[in-house]
Motif scaffolding. Structure first.
Motif, PDB file in Angstrom:
ATOM      1  N   SER A   1       0.815  -1.216   0.000  1.00 34.84           N
ATOM      2  CA  SER A   1       0.000   0.000   0.000  1.00 34.84           C
ATOM      3  C   SER A   1       0.844   1.259   0.000  1.00 34.84           C
TER       4      SER A   1
ATOM      5  N   ARG B   1      -4.501   5.074   5.286  1.00 36.81           N
ATOM      6  CA  ARG B   1      -5.367   4.161   4.569  1.00 36.81           C
ATOM      7  C   ARG B   1      -5.046   2.701   4.817  1.00 36.81           C
ATOM      8  N   GLU B   2      -3.740   2.362   4.808  1.00 39.88           N
ATOM      9  CA  GLU B   2      -3.469   0.945   5.013  1.00 39.88           C
ATOM     10  C   GLU B   2      -2.539   0.542   6.162  1.00 39.88           C
TER      11      GLU B   2
ATOM     12  N   GLU C   1      -4.070   0.778   9.458  1.00 40.37           N
ATOM     13  CA  GLU C   1      -5.471   0.369   9.469  1.00 40.37           C
ATOM     14  C   GLU C   1      -5.983  -0.090  10.831  1.00 40.37           C
TER      15      GLU C   1
ATOM     16  N   THR D   1      -6.740   3.246  12.448  1.00 39.65           N
ATOM     17  CA  THR D   1      -7.609   4.203  11.766  1.00 39.65           C
ATOM     18  C   THR D   1      -8.814   3.557  11.098  1.00 39.65           C
ATOM     19  N   LYS D   2      -8.892   2.236  11.133  1.00 35.41           N
ATOM     20  CA  LYS D   2      -9.992   1.482  10.517  1.00 35.41           C
ATOM     21  C   LYS D   2     -10.052   1.662   8.988  1.00 35.41           C
ATOM     22  N   GLY D   3      -8.920   2.025   8.396  1.00 34.00           N
ATOM     23  CA  GLY D   3      -8.811   2.057   6.942  1.00 34.00           C
ATOM     24  C   GLY D   3      -9.874   2.896   6.266  1.00 34.00           C
TER      25      GLY D   3
END
Lengths: 314, 397
Positions: free
Chosen positions: A285, B159-160, B163, B166-168
């Motif tokens: 990612s 985003r990843e 995660e 931040t829960k993506g």
């Protein structure tokens, strides 16, 4: 099979780096010699990708204005696209220089940045309305995706999992880099551009017309971006937002390498390709973001880039 | 109070009801602060329930809330570019970063709105403090691109790899407590209904405070140094000013306001008025790009410009875009609405190209023309205020 893996990995890196070089080189030259920062360069990448798509195959579009109007495209194959795209995008570059760049050469850098950014947004939206906003993939002939083969010899040892398109792209990029370096070093136009970069006004006073060399440089950069769009679009797919998605890493690469320095741009592209590939193995990612981290680290130590503001191609 | 007193109070000379007096009054801090208060009191009511206007605007209370948060971000960006000449293409890092800090704090520590706000702003300032170490060594385009790079890196991180925290892509949606344990921030009913909700008042207080703060800085000798730095950095350095320090201060102040905006936006976008939400997209570069478009479209370097720009952009994005309404004579807006992004991009390009002072500049020029028609040609010749090229900076690049 360590050798095969190393070769495959190298071509991953080199292919990425090739796309970056093709887009960044035009940006860097124009930025370095004309003091013109061209966000709309991304539109040329987008143009190359979509034009190539229309030339290479016939396709039905699922959304956009063309949806439900049957098949569109010339079905002329990838090779035809590779010939036509640079020519058409070169002409687009000529038009762009005349109508978009020339009025802005004397305007402040941030004006240029903003207006070309606006043009890029407009172009992207137009493309999105016509071809639809979903992401597209080229029609893929087997010989391009299959392993690279040499006539007579067959697949060279270690090349079993390197697709032909990657090898072609890397070789083509090497040739194109050679062309632009030769243009700078050995032609009168190149000399005029170098002189014009140093001091445009003085060069003019000496009776040298720098307008045409500048135009030529601009259009060559455009054609390179078009080829980059074609190759990058073929391998990674593309959508109406691809222009913006490529212009950001490309600009980062240009400033990481040092504006106007060909060596710097090439080196920075290689580093970027390497970091994308290496980071992609461990944290997929973060692969594209790794370019930014790299650039931030480089600029923290060398605020003017790897090879700062040297005269081009010395 | 007699007229003399009044004059002294508002600090003007001459006759009270004249153009000259108005010119003096409209630039005083008190007038601007007062105008901000009036604006906050009437804005939500005007676009969501005023008799004729709201029929045309088709606004709603939540739109007013998010617009006002965007306006704060616009002020933050405008302060940095309009006062100091630093073009940030990465303001989304303050916008989303403070939102995430606030959301995580609300989720794990405390739901007190004020504490959430403090944490969000603090995060934004710390982020600016760290990134400025690299950023402020860079000039012009270098600065713009690297702010973008930092914001994009944070976006990817959130985003990843982060995660689990931040829960993506699902983002976070914590709810929070009443203000100071007493005042619920929910909808208002009864005589105060025109204000809409407690959240709006909460937001409005910080909006007015920001306007006052910015006006104060702009008018102070300290703020004038920002202008000097913008005009010519080399010259400012030769005069003996520590340019780096002032740029640092401007960047931090911009981050402070940006953090305020981001946290408040987090607070007003939740499923209910007493909850917030934040998603990774808030850090995506398109937010930064849109912000640039909004502020430049509205008018760079002025106080009202960013507000006008944000209003136009957000209105086109949320109302014109999802147009399910038809007003007699305006039905043409329907089909146009779906091309709003293209229209905004076209307008933006046209403004940068021909009229760098933006929509607000057009309005002020139009009113000036009503008074003195001969001033217009001069105005048109003027270039963008204070945007200068790197070439002019010469050796210090």
């Amino acid at each position: 099979m360590v050798v095969a893996e190393v070769i495959q990995f190298s071509f991953n890196v080199l292919f990425r780096a090739s796309i970056y070089v093709l887009v960044a080189i035009g940006l860097s030259i124009i930025f370095g010699s004309l003091q013109y920062v061209n966000m709309a360069h991304g539109a040329l990448y987008l143009f190359g990708a979509y034009l190539g798509y229309v030339i290479a195959g016939t396709n039905q579009y699922s959304d956009g204005i063309l949806a439900g109007m049957g098949q569109f495209g010339l079905d002329a194959g990838f090779v035809a696209a590779l010939v036509v795209v640079p020519i058409v995008v070169f002409l687009a570059g000529v038009v762009m220089e005349h109508f978009l760049a020339k009025p802005f050469y004397d305007r402040p850098l941030l004006d240029q940045l903003l207006v070309t950014f606006g043009i890029l947004l407009v172009f992207q939206e137009v493309v999105g309305e016509i071809f639809g906003k979903s992401s597209l993939l080229y029609p893929r002939p087997d010989w391009l995706l299959g392993a690279f083969e040499l006539p007579g010899i067959g697949v060279p040892p270690g090349f079993e999992s390197v697709s032909t398109v990657r090898v072609i792209a890397v070789l083509l990029t090497l040739v194109l880099i050679g062309v632009i370096v030769a243009f700078y070093r050995y032609t009168n136009y190149g000399l005029a551009v170098r002189a014009g970069t140093e001091d445009t006004e003085m060069t003019r006073l000496l009776g040298i017309r720098v307008d045409r060399p500048f135009l030529l440089i601009f259009a060559i950069g455009a054609a390179y971006a078009g080829i980059g769009g074609l190759l990058g679009g073929f391998q990674f797919g593309f959508s109406y937002q691809s222009g913006v998605e490529i212009i950001i890493p490309a600009l980062v690469i240009v400033i990481m390498g040092g504006v106007g320095s060909l060596r710097g741009t090439i080196l920075a592209s290689l580093l970027a390709g390497l970091s994308v590939a290496v980071v992609g193995v461990f944290v997929p990612s973060m692969s594209t973001a790794s370019i930014y981290v790299l650039a931030i680290i480089v600029l923290a130590f060398r605020p003017n880039g790897l090879f700062e503001s040297e005269a081009i191609a010395q | 109070m007699n007229r003399e007193d009044l004059r002294r109070r508002i600090g003007v000379d001459g006759r009270l009801l004249s153009v000259e007096t108005w010119d003096q009054i409209k630039h005083t801090e008190r007038f601007i602060g007062g105008a901000a208060v009036v604006f906050v009191l009437t804005f939500s009511w005007t676009i969501s329930s005023a008799p004729v206007i709201s029929d045309f605007v088709q606004g709603y209370h939540r739109l007013a809330l998010s617009m006002m948060a965007w306006m704060l971000l616009g002020l933050s960006f405008n302060f940095l570019l309009g006062q100091t000449g630093l073009l940030s293409f990465g303001h989304a890092m303050f916008w989303g970063g403070s939102g995430y800090a606030a959301a995580l704090f609300a989720l794990h520590v405390s739901g007190s709105p004020l504490l959430i706000l403090v944490v969000g702003v603090l995060f934004s300032v710390v982020l600016a403090f760290l990134s400025a170490l690299v950023l402020l060594r860079l000039h012009g385009v270098y600065f713009a691109i690297v702010t973008l790079a930092i914001a994009q890196t944070l976006y990817r991180l959130v985003r990843e790899p982060l995660e689990p925290i931040t829960k993506g892509i699902n983002g976070l949606r914590p709810s929070f407590d009443p203000l100071l344990g007493v005042f619920a921030l929910g909808e208002y009913r009864g005589p105060l209904e025109f204000l809409g909700s407690g959240m709006y008042v909460f937001l409005g207080i910080f909006f007015v405070a920001t306007i006052v703060l910015i006006t104060r800085v702009r008018k102070s000798p300290y703020g004038l140094i920002f202008k000097a730095v913008q005009e010519n950095e080399t010259r400012a350095r030769f005069v003996g000013l520590d340019v780096w320090r002032y740029k640092y201060a401007a960047f931090m102040l911009s981050a402070f306001i940006g953090g305020l905006a981001g946290t408040l936006f987090f607070m007003v976008t939740g499923p209910g008025l007493m909850s917030g939400s934040v998603v990774p997209e808030r850090m995506l570069w398109t937010n930064s790009g849109n912000l640039v478009v909004m502020v430049v479209l509205g008018g760079l370097g002025t106080l009202a410009g960013p507000l006008v720009g944000v209003f136009l952009f957000q209105w086109m994005g949320s109302v014109l875009n999802g147009l399910g309404w038809v007003i007699p004579g305006l039905s043409i807006l329907g089909p146009i609405g779906q091309y709003w992004q293209m229209l905004v991009a076209l307008a933006f390009t046209a403004v940068v190209w021909t009229y760098p002072e933006g929509v607000w500049g057009m309005i002020t020029d139009a009113t000036a023309a009503l008074r003195e028609p001969q001033t217009i040609p001069e105005k048109l010749k003027r270039k963008t205020p204070g945007l200068r090229s790197d070439a002019e900076q010469g050796d210090d690049r």
